[in-house]
Design a protein around this motif. Structure first.
Motif, short mmCIF file in Angstrom:
data_model
loop_
_atom_site.label_atom_id
_atom_site.label_comp_id
_atom_site.label_asym_id
_atom_site.label_seq_id
_atom_site.Cartn_x
_atom_site.Cartn_y
_atom_site.Cartn_z
N ASP A 115 -12.74 1.81 9.92
CA ASP A 115 -13.18 1.44 8.59
C ASP A 115 -14.68 1.67 8.49
O ASP A 115 -15.40 1.50 9.47
CB ASP A 115 -12.86 -0.04 8.31
CG ASP A 115 -12.76 -0.36 6.82
OD1 ASP A 115 -13.20 0.47 6.01
OD2 ASP A 115 -12.23 -1.44 6.48
N ASN A 143 -0.06 4.17 0.80
CA ASN A 143 -0.46 5.11 1.85
C ASN A 143 0.36 4.98 3.12
O ASN A 143 0.27 5.83 4.01
CB ASN A 143 -1.93 4.88 2.22
CG ASN A 143 -2.88 5.32 1.12
OD1 ASN A 143 -2.98 6.49 0.82
ND2 ASN A 143 -3.57 4.36 0.52
N GLY A 154 -9.89 -2.29 2.36
CA GLY A 154 -10.02 -1.93 3.76
C GLY A 154 -9.48 -3.02 4.67
O GLY A 154 -8.59 -3.79 4.29
N GLN A 208 -5.97 -1.46 4.02
CA GLN A 208 -5.27 -0.89 2.88
C GLN A 208 -6.25 -0.33 1.85
O GLN A 208 -7.45 -0.57 1.94
CB GLN A 208 -4.35 -1.92 2.25
CG GLN A 208 -5.03 -3.20 1.86
CD GLN A 208 -4.01 -4.29 1.55
OE1 GLN A 208 -2.80 -4.07 1.55
NE2 GLN A 208 -4.50 -5.46 1.28
N GLU A 209 -5.70 0.42 0.93
CA GLU A 209 -6.51 1.07 -0.09
C GLU A 209 -7.36 0.05 -0.84
O GLU A 209 -6.87 -0.99 -1.26
CB GLU A 209 -5.59 1.80 -1.09
CG GLU A 209 -6.31 2.58 -2.15
CD GLU A 209 -6.92 3.88 -1.65
OE1 GLU A 209 -7.73 4.46 -2.37
OE2 GLU A 209 -6.57 4.30 -0.53
N GLY A 210 -8.65 0.31 -0.97
CA GLY A 210 -9.53 -0.58 -1.71
C GLY A 210 -10.30 -1.52 -0.79
O GLY A 210 -11.44 -1.22 -0.40
N ASN A 233 -8.79 7.24 1.71
CA ASN A 233 -7.66 6.32 1.84
C ASN A 233 -7.11 6.30 3.27
O ASN A 233 -7.42 7.15 4.10
CB ASN A 233 -6.56 6.63 0.81
CG ASN A 233 -5.89 7.98 1.03
OD1 ASN A 233 -5.57 8.36 2.15
ND2 ASN A 233 -5.67 8.70 -0.06
N ALA A 234 -6.29 5.30 3.54
CA ALA A 234 -5.78 5.08 4.89
C ALA A 234 -4.92 6.24 5.38
O ALA A 234 -4.89 6.54 6.57
CB ALA A 234 -4.99 3.78 4.95
N THR A 265 -17.87 9.89 -2.76
CA THR A 265 -16.88 8.83 -2.74
C THR A 265 -17.24 7.76 -1.71
O THR A 265 -17.78 8.05 -0.65
CB THR A 265 -15.48 9.39 -2.45
OG1 THR A 265 -14.52 8.33 -2.55
CG2 THR A 265 -15.38 9.98 -1.05
N ASP A 279 0.83 -1.21 0.00
CA ASP A 279 0.00 0.00 0.00
C ASP A 279 0.86 1.26 0.00
O ASP A 279 1.74 1.43 0.85
CB ASP A 279 -0.90 -0.02 1.24
CG ASP A 279 -2.04 0.98 1.14
OD1 ASP A 279 -1.84 2.05 0.53
OD2 ASP A 279 -3.12 0.68 1.67
N SER A 290 -15.11 5.79 -0.10
CA SER A 290 -14.17 5.68 1.02
C SER A 290 -13.08 6.73 0.89
O SER A 290 -12.91 7.35 -0.17
CB SER A 290 -13.54 4.29 1.05
OG SER A 290 -12.76 4.07 -0.12
#
Length: 208
Positions: free
Chosen positions: A134, A72, A161, A157-159, A186-187, A182, A70, A184
């Motif tokens: 989350d 992030n 979760g 993680q991105e996508g 991102n982390a 949107t 990830d 979500s």
């Protein structure tokens, strides 16, 4: 035509007689300090900066899953440094993209765990509740609660979760309110919001 002005980061060589305090780095005193640090740490050795931070670190830890490398994670580490987290825990792959950390990982303790099970065992041994962040069914609004003073904030993680194993390991699960279209955030962004929520509840204003 006007000349372009560039504001150089940091400070130049120490003017005048050098200080004798052992926290100061002779190389930085001689050549200047262009690091991304606050003014109180100008010219200090890295080890001295870390030691000073260690005496003031907060009671929360931050963890993030890293199964898909990830991007992030660097931002999470940088946020953890900004809010003075006790440690950052990388769960999954050991390697992570350090670019987003902007060298703050030199001053922030980072620990690796191969699996969620290993990470949870570490948290349980230290008496630290695992708080998942989350937007999942059953999550409680972060804005309506007070985070525990000692805890680990766990991010997916991105996508995808949080993984299923991570969700099952959480002692509590909170979501961050969103008002746009949107699905979500991102982390990296979520971690900054959650850490600041902890700061507002438990930390005094920083010394200037």
């Amino acid at each position: 035509m006007t000349a372009e002005y560039v504001d150089e980061v940091g400070v130049g060589p120490w003017p005048g007689e050098w200080p004798t305090d052992p926290r100061y780095d002779p190389e930085l005193l001689a050549n200047g300090d262009r690091r991304n640090v606050v003014d109180r740490y100008r010219y200090w050795r890295r080890e001295a900066v870390v030691a000073d931070l260690d005496g003031r670190r907060h009671g929360f830890h931050v963890a993030i899953e890293n199964w898909q490398h990830d991007l992030n994670i660097g931002t999470v580490v940088r946020n953890a440094n900004a809010f003075l987290a006790a440690e950052v825990h990388i769960v999954g792959r050991r390697r992570w993209n350090r670019r987003g950390a902007m060298v703050t990982d030199r001053y922030q303790h980072v620990r690796h765990h191969e699996t969620i099970e290993e990470f949870v065992a570490w948290a349980r041994a230290g008496g630290l509740p695992v708080v998942g962040i989350d937007n999942l069914p059953g999550s409680h609004p972060l804005e309506s609660v007070t985070l525990p003073k000692r805890c680990v904030l766990l991010f997916g993680q991105e996508g995808p979760g949080l993984s299923d194993a991570a969700r099952a390991a959480c002692d509590a699960l909170f979501s961050i309110a969103q008002y746009g279209s949107t699905r979500s955030i991102n982390a990296g962004v979520a971690s900054g919001i959650a850490m600041h929520a902890w700061i507002r509840d438990h930390a005094a204003a920083p010394n200037t």
